[in-house]
Design an enzyme around this catalytic site. Structure first.
Site, PDB file in Angstrom:
ATOM      1  CB  ALA A   8      17.710 -20.682  30.590  1.00 48.15           C
ATOM      2  CG  HIS A  26      20.822 -24.784  29.300  1.00 48.95           C
ATOM      3  ND1 HIS A  26      20.937 -24.502  28.064  1.00 48.95           N
ATOM      4  CD2 HIS A  26      19.734 -24.818  29.850  1.00 48.95           C
ATOM      5  CE1 HIS A  26      19.618 -23.954  27.599  1.00 48.95           C
ATOM      6  NE2 HIS A  26      18.989 -24.206  28.640  1.00 48.95           N
ATOM      7  CG  ASN A  44      18.339 -15.373  24.375  1.00 54.04           C
ATOM      8  OD1 ASN A  44      19.148 -14.382  23.732  1.00 54.04           O
ATOM      9  ND2 ASN A  44      17.062 -15.300  24.331  1.00 54.04           N
TER      10      ASN A  44
END
EC number: 1.4.1.21
Length: 266
Positions: free
Chosen positions: A123, A219, A189
């Site tokens: 991601a 993020h 992750n």
């Protein structure tokens, strides 16, 4: 033509099969799932990859590539043995490498088999830039992950906070990438990927937030070193089938497989 076996047929695995079902250069031969999910998986596989068979283990098959889309447990059970047999592997569940000794076991298995394991970016973007910056020397890497409050259901945050009652963004974790991946394995992750590309699990700072107003997974990466510095913010929509996972994770698997199968890669 690339012959692929895949571990997992959940939200990520099905998304990968869906996006590659019309690609003549990528052929799925085996989809590996736990025995208690075989009937459900057969239904999905028959529709999305009718040439593939559903199995509980790779057995004596030798695909061109084995890709993991199943979660941390799959590395020990399926990826390590495949590497030892010389089968190249791709790993989505990079957070599993935060477990003591796992990174070393993967590397040792790949060396014994004379092959390679590729850790997928999932991601997050700019992993190539971060890994390149490490060559010249990194001073600091900070990762901040912000997800909808419901995405933290079933994690330690649920024991510490009333997630449904939150009215503002709340820090649920602050510490190292190793601890983040250990405590929040299904959510962290990205933190593990950033750390493995940069300063490592113990020197990468991580902050995780539960935000009741968020509709996307956000993020943010800050990095500084001899190269200069960069900041990256990504706003990823979660998978409808799994709010803990960004849709970009599926796309990263598809891209990686395409890069292996197609004549030109980027």
């Amino acid at each position: 033509m690339l012959h692929v076996s895949m571990v997992g047929c959940g939200a990520i695995g099905r998304g990968v099969l869906e996006l590659l079902k019309s690609d003549p250069d990528v052929v799925f031969d085996v989809v590996i799932v736990p025995e208690h999910t075989m009937d459900e998986a057969r239904g999905a596989v028959s529709a999305l990859a009718p040439r593939a068979r559903v199995a509980t283990h790779l057995d004596d098959q030798r695909p061109d590539l084995l890709v993991e889309c199943a979660g941390h447990h799959a590395l020990e059970e399926h990826i390590v043995p495949a590497l030892e047999r010389g089968i190249p592997c791709m790993v989505v569940s990079v957070g599993a490498l935060s477990e003591p000794g796992m990174a070393e076991r993967l590397e040792a298995a790949a060396r014994r088999g004379g092959t390679q394991v590729q850790l997928l970016s999932g991601a997050i973007g700019a992993i190539d830039a971060l890994a390149a910056a490490r060559v010249g020397g990194l001073d600091e890497v900070i990762y901040t992950g912000r997800k909808p409050a419901r995405a933290w259901t079933g994690t330690p945050a649920e024991q510490l906070f009333d997630l449904e009652a939150l009215t503002e963004a709340t820090v649920i974790f602050e510490g190292t990438a190793r601890d983040a991946a250990r405590l929040y394995p299904k959510n962290a992750n990205v933190a593990a990927t950033v750390s493995l590309a940069g300063l490592g699990l113990d020197r990468t700072a991580v902050k995780l937030l539960a935000d009741p107003h968020a509709v996307e997974n956000v993020h943010h990466v800050e990095a500084r070193g001899a190269f200069g510095g960069f900041e990256l913010t990504m706003r990823g929509k979660p998978l409808a089938a799994n709010p803990k996972t960004s849709a970009l994770t599926v796309f990263s698997v598809v891209r990686a497989l395409g890069n292996r199968a197609h004549a030109v890669s980027i």
